[in-house]
Design an enzyme around this catalytic site. Structure first.
Site, PDB file in Angstrom:
ATOM      1  N   SER A 145       0.849  -1.183   0.000  1.00 38.39           N
ATOM      2  CA  SER A 145       0.000   0.000   0.000  1.00 38.39           C
ATOM      3  C   SER A 145       0.882   1.229   0.000  1.00 38.39           C
ATOM      4  O   SER A 145       2.109   1.124   0.076  1.00 38.39           O
ATOM      5  CB  SER A 145      -0.940  -0.010   1.206  1.00 38.39           C
ATOM      6  N   GLY A 147       1.770   3.096  -2.301  1.00 40.37           N
ATOM      7  CA  GLY A 147       2.692   3.196  -3.432  1.00 40.37           C
ATOM      8  C   GLY A 147       3.967   2.384  -3.300  1.00 40.37           C
ATOM      9  O   GLY A 147       4.858   2.479  -4.146  1.00 40.37           O
ATOM     10  N   GLU A 252     -11.911   4.295  -5.139  1.00 38.56           N
ATOM     11  CA  GLU A 252     -11.035   5.139  -5.960  1.00 38.56           C
ATOM     12  C   GLU A 252     -11.317   4.953  -7.449  1.00 38.56           C
ATOM     13  O   GLU A 252     -11.391   3.816  -7.924  1.00 38.56           O
ATOM     14  CB  GLU A 252      -9.562   4.790  -5.692  1.00 38.56           C
ATOM     15  N   GLU A 264      -9.392   0.973  -7.143  1.00 43.05           N
ATOM     16  CA  GLU A 264      -9.345   0.070  -5.985  1.00 43.05           C
ATOM     17  C   GLU A 264     -10.241   0.629  -4.894  1.00 43.05           C
ATOM     18  O   GLU A 264     -10.844   1.689  -5.081  1.00 43.05           O
ATOM     19  CB  GLU A 264      -7.906  -0.096  -5.478  1.00 43.05           C
ATOM     20  N   ASP A 271      -7.560   7.740   3.495  1.00 43.73           N
ATOM     21  CA  ASP A 271      -6.701   8.865   3.905  1.00 43.73           C
ATOM     22  C   ASP A 271      -7.086  10.178   3.209  1.00 43.73           C
ATOM     23  O   ASP A 271      -7.119  11.230   3.844  1.00 43.73           O
ATOM     24  CB  ASP A 271      -5.198   8.533   3.774  1.00 43.73           C
ATOM     25  N   THR A 272      -7.440  10.107   1.929  1.00 48.95           N
ATOM     26  CA  THR A 272      -7.830  11.345   1.233  1.00 48.95           C
ATOM     27  C   THR A 272      -9.110  11.943   1.826  1.00 48.95           C
ATOM     28  O   THR A 272      -9.411  13.117   1.607  1.00 48.95           O
ATOM     29  CB  THR A 272      -8.059  11.100  -0.274  1.00 48.95           C
ATOM     30  N   ARG A 350       3.817  10.298   7.193  1.00 53.19           N
ATOM     31  CA  ARG A 350       2.795  11.321   7.410  1.00 53.19           C
ATOM     32  C   ARG A 350       2.636  11.531   8.913  1.00 53.19           C
ATOM     33  O   ARG A 350       2.272  10.616   9.643  1.00 53.19           O
ATOM     34  CB  ARG A 350       1.487  10.837   6.798  1.00 53.19           C
TER      35      ARG A 350
HETATM   36  N1  LIG Z   1      -2.916   2.237 -13.842  1.00 54.36           N
HETATM   37  C1  LIG Z   1      -2.592   3.457 -13.416  1.00 54.36           C
HETATM   38  N2  LIG Z   1      -2.514   4.489 -14.299  1.00 54.36           N
HETATM   39  C2  LIG Z   1      -2.166   5.725 -13.868  1.00 54.36           C
HETATM   40  N3  LIG Z   1      -1.879   6.042 -12.597  1.00 54.36           N
HETATM   41  C3  LIG Z   1      -1.940   5.072 -11.683  1.00 54.36           C
HETATM   42  C4  LIG Z   1      -2.289   3.730 -12.041  1.00 54.36           C
HETATM   43  N4  LIG Z   1      -2.281   2.979 -10.930  1.00 54.36           N
HETATM   44  C5  LIG Z   1      -1.933   3.812  -9.923  1.00 54.36           C
HETATM   45  N5  LIG Z   1      -1.729   5.065 -10.346  1.00 54.36           N
HETATM   46  C6  LIG Z   1      -1.375   6.231  -9.504  1.00 54.36           C
HETATM   47  O1  LIG Z   1      -0.753   5.781  -8.314  1.00 54.36           O
HETATM   48  C7  LIG Z   1      -1.590   6.047  -7.170  1.00 54.36           C
HETATM   49  C8  LIG Z   1      -1.509   4.913  -6.156  1.00 54.36           C
HETATM   50  O2  LIG Z   1      -1.962   3.729  -6.755  1.00 54.36           O
HETATM   51  P1  LIG Z   1      -2.883   2.716  -5.946  1.00 54.36           P
HETATM   52  O3  LIG Z   1      -4.028   3.438  -5.354  1.00 54.36           O
HETATM   53  O4  LIG Z   1      -3.187   1.567  -6.819  1.00 54.36           O
HETATM   54  O5  LIG Z   1      -1.812   2.234  -4.864  1.00 54.36           O
HETATM   55  P2  LIG Z   1      -1.788   2.166  -3.309  1.00 54.36           P
HETATM   56  O6  LIG Z   1      -0.399   1.744  -2.990  1.00 54.36           O
HETATM   57  O7  LIG Z   1      -2.894   1.319  -2.864  1.00 54.36           O
HETATM   58  O8  LIG Z   1      -2.001   3.587  -2.801  1.00 54.36           O
HETATM   59  P3  LIG Z   1      -2.872   4.001  -1.514  1.00 54.36           P
HETATM   60  O9  LIG Z   1      -2.714   2.892  -0.514  1.00 54.36           O
HETATM   61  O10 LIG Z   1      -2.218   5.288  -1.096  1.00 54.36           O
HETATM   62  O11 LIG Z   1      -4.257   4.168  -2.028  1.00 54.36           O
HETATM   63  C9  LIG Z   1      -2.976   6.249  -7.746  1.00 54.36           C
HETATM   64  O12 LIG Z   1      -3.789   7.021  -6.887  1.00 54.36           O
HETATM   65  C10 LIG Z   1      -2.636   6.951  -9.077  1.00 54.36           C
HETATM   66  O13 LIG Z   1      -2.331   8.316  -8.858  1.00 54.36           O
HETATM   67 MG   LIG Z   2      -4.950   3.937  -3.757  1.00 55.05          MG
END
Ligand SMILES: Nc1ncnc2c1ncn2[C@@H]1O[C@H](COP(=O)(O)OP(=O)(O)OP(=O)(O)O)[C@@H](O)[C@H]1O
Ligand SMILES: [Mg+2]
Length: 381
Positions: A145, A147, A252, A264, A271-272, A350
């Site tokens: 998670s 990123g 999202e 997802e 968080d947002t 954060r």
């Molecule tokens: N397929 C995609 N195309 C373009 N941008 C993407 C894509 N997948 C992810 N991103 C960018 O990366 C961000 C984080 O991706 P994602 O929500 O899948 O991961 P995460 O690790 O679960 O993040 P979080 O836990 O903070 O929600 C997205 O909000 C988006 O800005």
């Molecule tokens: Mg996300």
């Protein structure tokens, strides 16, 4: 009983306690943000199924409320079978712990529009997956998670590095990634969706900006057409109805033109969504508490435009202090700050969030950014 005790849990504990709940906060370390607000705490790894069972059997909570993704979800399923109430449902926790389960549900079973994708368990499979999605593509560990382990690949010769980066930064012991088509979206939103006994409610959409896969600022309402919002609501309804249970979900979406593309979701406050602490009468945490407890929720009303901006640490330290709160709170008429009380800092961790309400989201964003920028952390070790 809260499983995971970060900043979102902390606000949830406050909301639940205002309604008279007695809260046990659990996490792997002492002094976690939500523990500081709770009536009792337990320290164990959320991935340790036996420890999880022992805590539940000790306190016999009316509701078990996961706050993080990484939980021994098989144990949640067992506990649910034995009659414990898992929020929103053990199935929701299980389906969202890994990216593959929720993606297969949303795209495969429900037929929702998502980015093209394929799962891969070796470099060869990653190469084949990228042929399917096309370039650029995004490679993510299925278990991660904020990123972590995630990278955007623009040419074939970067696939090797992306695979290794994902494997080195994943959770769990099975090397598995999702390769996704890169969506050149106009903007992205979180649609907070509340599933109650009376039906489904939505908060106005929240816009956000991400860096390194982690959110930097969010604002509400995100301006968008009624038609594309309706599509997003319809998709969110389908997913949360499938996952079941009562509570708030953060769904999202990427928005490209008039298309809403499901990305997802979190079966819990997002968080947002911290912006709702300032922009809504009932915050996402209040809504989660009411939905769980089966209490009435009036129509979700916006107080006005709002924004949040994160306060990050830039290094690791155990002894540190915050400065600049006076300046931050003077950044606007309707500005506030939440310091999470995390016991240690890490690079990009954060530590707090600035919140602002104003006439427009642009104005609120500017004020929140100014307030967040005014808070500095002084490191003593
Ligand atoms: N397929 C995609 N195309 C373009 N941008 C993407 C894509 N997948 C992810 N991103 C960018 O990366 C961000 C984080 O991706 P994602 O929500 O899948 O991961 P995460 O690790 O679960 O993040 P979080 O836990 O903070 O929600 C997205 O909000 C988006 O800005
Ligand atoms: Mg996300």
């Amino acid at each position: 009983m809260l499983l995971g005790s970060g900043e979102l849990g902390r606000e949830f504990v406050i909301s639940a306690k205002r309604l008279g709940a007695w809260v046990v906060a659990c996490d792997s370390y002492e002094g976690a943000p939500a523990m500081q607000m709770a009536d009792a705490f337990e320290i164990f790894s959320m991935l340790d199924g036996e420890a999880l069972r022992a805590a539940v059997e000790k306190h016999r909570p009316d509701f078990v409320v996961p706050e993080v993704e990484a939980i021994r979800t098989e144990m949640l399923a067992e506990l649910e079978c034995e009659g414990h109430c898992i929020v929103p449902s053990a199935r929701a926790a299980q389906m969202t712990m890994n990216r593959d389960a929720i993606r297969s549900l949303a795209a495969g079973q429900l037929g929702l529009r998502t980015s093209r994708y394929r799962f891969a368990e070796s470099l060869e499979e990653v190469r084949a997956a990228a042929e399917h999605t096309g370039l650029p593509c995004v490679v993510k560990p299925v278990m991660s998670s904020s990123g972590k382990g995630q990278s955007t690949v623009r040419s074939k010769d970067e696939l090797d590095a992306a695979w290794h980066y994902a494997v080195d930064n994943m959770r769990g012991d099975q090397a598995r990634v999702i390769v996704e088509e890169f969506i050149d979206f106009d903007y992205e939103i979180t649609l907070l969706t509340v599933r109650t006994r009376e039906g489904i409610l939505f908060c106005p959409p929240i816009g956000h900006r991400q860096e390194r896969g982690d959110y930097q600022e969010s604002w509400q309402p995100a301006p968008m057409s009624a038609a594309v919002l309706a599509k997003a609501r319809e998709m969110a309804t389908q997913v949360v109805d499938d996952l079941g249970g009562y509570g708030l979900f953060g769904v999202e979406f990427f928005i490209a033109g008039e298309e809403a593309i499901f990305s997802e979701l979190s079966p819990r406050p997002h968080d947002t969504g911290m912006v709702t602490l300032v922009s809504q009468d009932l915050s996402e945490f209040d809504l989660h508490a009411r939905a769980i407890l089966g209490l009435p929720i009036p129509e979700i009303a916006l107080r006005g435009s709002g924004a949040s901006a994160v306060i990050l640490a830039d290094r690791e330290a155990e002894s540190f202090a915050y400065e600049g709160l006076a300046e931050a709170l003077a950044a606007g008429d309707r500005v506030d700050v939440r310091i999470f009380g995390k016991p240690v800092t890490r690079k990009n961790r954060r530590m707090g969030v600035a919140l602002a309400a104003a006439e427009s989201t642009d104005e609120a964003r500017a004020i929140a950014a100014r307030a967040a920028g005014a808070v500095s952390i002084t490191y003593r070790s």
